[in-house]
Design an enzyme around this catalytic site. Structure first.
Site, PDB file in Angstrom:
ATOM      1  N   LYS B  81      47.980  52.249   7.754  1.00 13.40           N
ATOM      2  CA  LYS B  81      48.649  51.150   7.470  1.00 13.40           C
ATOM      3  C   LYS B  81      49.613  51.552   6.230  1.00 13.40           C
ATOM      4  CE  LYS B  81      44.295  48.071   7.948  1.00 13.40           C
ATOM      5  NZ  LYS B  81      44.975  47.129   8.844  1.00 13.40           N
ATOM      6  N   GLY B 214      38.012  39.528  10.878  1.00 12.30           N
ATOM      7  CA  GLY B 214      36.971  38.833  10.942  1.00 12.30           C
ATOM      8  C   GLY B 214      35.910  38.963  12.137  1.00 12.30           C
ATOM      9  N   GLY B 235      37.692  45.727  12.083  1.00 12.74           N
ATOM     10  CA  GLY B 235      37.772  46.546  10.708  1.00 12.74           C
ATOM     11  C   GLY B 235      36.522  46.721  10.065  1.00 12.74           C
ATOM     12  N   SER B 236      35.941  45.961   9.304  1.00 13.98           N
ATOM     13  CA  SER B 236      34.863  46.395   8.594  1.00 13.98           C
ATOM     14  C   SER B 236      33.775  46.118   9.516  1.00 13.98           C
ATOM     15  CB  SER B 236      34.509  45.425   7.490  1.00 13.98           C
ATOM     16  OG  SER B 236      35.842  45.199   6.517  1.00 13.98           O
TER      17      SER B 236
END
Lengths: 193, 294
Positions: B81, B214, B235-236
């Site tokens: 990123k 999300g 992502g997380s």
């Protein structure tokens, strides 16, 4: 005649469009039962590690090999070529173990080294083929029973062994249908044999 | 004649990622777990979005050592990123050999008016969008792949769903407009006219479109796929859950078999706790990463 496109991961939609543009019906293959309906299979580009793991998890590996052993034509592009190879250099990654070729993954380097070029493919006629190489593999060595169909910079990028066809590059990302037509002809010959 | 970094080649790599899952990783060990689980690419980061959210302050490009160590241990593509508008971070990532650059709202924007001119680079870019106009502006700047913004680091899929439904609804609307209304439509959505014409004629974006922001469960991934995305970023959601390897593998299977509820039921079993989620309305306006981007 129905052509299957292995639809676990990767650019399967583009292959589907190409085969349909050639006038044939396509079945997307995600489960062994879908293999029963097809007479030829395309293994698309994508990530070979992802495709191999999903093939194993959903019992497609042995099912594809069984069909291949009784003559079903298979065409692998890029990741599909890796999946067909008996030897993946410097890797213990599993494969379908079908073609007598040694393959080097990511042979040109990282994405920044991906390229397109005009490739001479004598079996398709005089007109060169617009070949798109994306983090592409190379065929380093072939057994004597493997036919070399094209080379780039003296390296093998397109080959055929009996009912198996494999290219390092992506004809499905172009408008040139000749390689798909060549494969469809292989399927027709296999049916009429 | 050999051409590197062409539009076909940039867009082509995104085509190869379709139907796959791109996972955020912060260490070589996590990258191996992701590859082993069947990720089609990894995003190399210093912190996952939920930790960036918790830490506050300015979030920047990761240390090159982190990115390089991850590139050394996996054979799949490695993305990284850069901050919105920070073209020097992008130059550094290109020099490092990153396979894709995400000009991302997860990091703190470096420019409050302009994005990177992505046509200047040989490495391809992915950018976030919450509506069609934003997607087409990014493609106009040279993005070869689009993703929903969602609301990163929340484990709450509602914003990604909203962004995807918005984009698809706007595409359907353009398809139904007579040609003389398309210029005004382009003006109203602040999008390049030629790209508006493309969408109206073809009924889709000219590049691959992934879900992001999300996604925390196999069902979330399949939901986004059924809504029409080409693949999924997580992502997380993986490394903030309590069994990352199993969850990662399940999300990969769910992304392939998104239309098969029996398989989805099977792979959703016994995954342990998902990441803790955040209700969007509890976020202060300045904590909403999706508002970053112009």
């Amino acid at each position: 005649m129905k052509i299957g496109v292995l639809a676990l991961q990767g650019a399967f939609r583009e292959h589907r469009n190409m085969v349909e543009a050639c006038g044939h019906e396509v079945i997307e293959v995600r489960k062994p039962v879908e293999l029963d309906q097809i007479q030829g299979l395309i293994i698309p580009g994508g990530e070979s590690t992802t495709i191999t793991k999903l093939m194993r998890e959903f019992q497609l590996e042995q099912a594809i090999v069984s069909r291949a052993e009784v003559g079903m034509p298979i065409y692998g592009t890029c990741a599909g070529l890796i999946v067909l190879a008996k030897d993946i250099i410097g890797s213990s990654q599993p494969s379908l173990n079908l073609m007598d070729i040694s393959v080097q993954r990511n042979a040109f380097g990282r994405q920044i080294d991906s390229f397109e070029c005009e490739l001479a493919i004598p079996v398709l006629g005089y007109k060169p083929f617009a070949a798109v190489f994306i983090r592409a593999p190379l065929i380093e060595r072939v057994a004597p029973n493997v036919g070399i169909l094209a080379q780039y910079d003296s390296k093998i990028v397109f080959a055929r062994q009996g009912n198996f066809l494999a290219s390092s590059f992506h004809p499905e990302l172009t408008n040139d249908k000749r390689i798909h037509q060549y494969f469809i002809q292989m399927v027709e010959e296999a049916i009429n044999k | 004649m050999v051409e590197k970094g062409s539009w076909t080649v940039k867009k082509g790599l995104a085509e190869m990622l379709k139907g796959g899952v791109i996972m955020d990783v912060t260490t070589p060990e996590q990258a191996k777990i992701a590859e082993e689980a069947g990720a089609c690419a990894v995003m190399a980061l210093e912190r996952v979005p939920s930790d960036i959210r918790a830490a506050g302050g300015v979030a920047r490009m990761a240390d090159p050592t982190i990115i390089q160590r991850i590139m050394e241990v996996v054979t799949i593509p490695v993305m990284a990123k850069a901050r919105i508008g920070h073209f020097v971070e992008a130059q550094i990532l290109e020099a490092l050999g990153a396979d894709y650059i995400d000009e991302s709202e997860v990091l703190t924007p470096a420019d409050d008016l302009y994005h990177i001119n992505k046509n200047d680079f040989k490495v391809p870019f992915v950018c976030g969008a919450k509506n069609l106009g934003e997607a087409l502006r990014r493609i106009g700047e040279g993005a070869a792949m689009i993703r929903t913004k969602g609301e990163p680091g929340t484990g709450n899929v509602v914003e990604a769903v909203r962004h995807m439904r918005t984009v698809m609804g706007e595409i359907r609307r353009l398809q139904n407009l007579p040609k003389e209304e398309l210029m005004t439509a382009a003006k109203n959505m602040a999008a390049p006219y030629d790209l508006v014409l493309y969408v109206a004629e073809n009924g889709k974006l000219p590049v691959v479109n992934f879900a992001a922001g999300g996604i925390a469960t196999p069902a979330d991934a399949a939901l986004m796929m059924q809504l029409g995305v080409d693949g999924v970023f997580v992502g997380s959601g993986i490394f903030k859950s309590n069994n990352p390897a199993a969850r990662a593998k399940a999300i990969v299977a769910a992304t392939t078999h998104y239309n098969d509820p029996k398989i989805l039921a099977e792979v959703s079993r016994d995954l342990g706790e998902a990441m803790p989620g955040i209700e969007i309305s509890s976020l202060a306006p300045e904590q909403r990463m999706q508002e970053r981007g112009w």
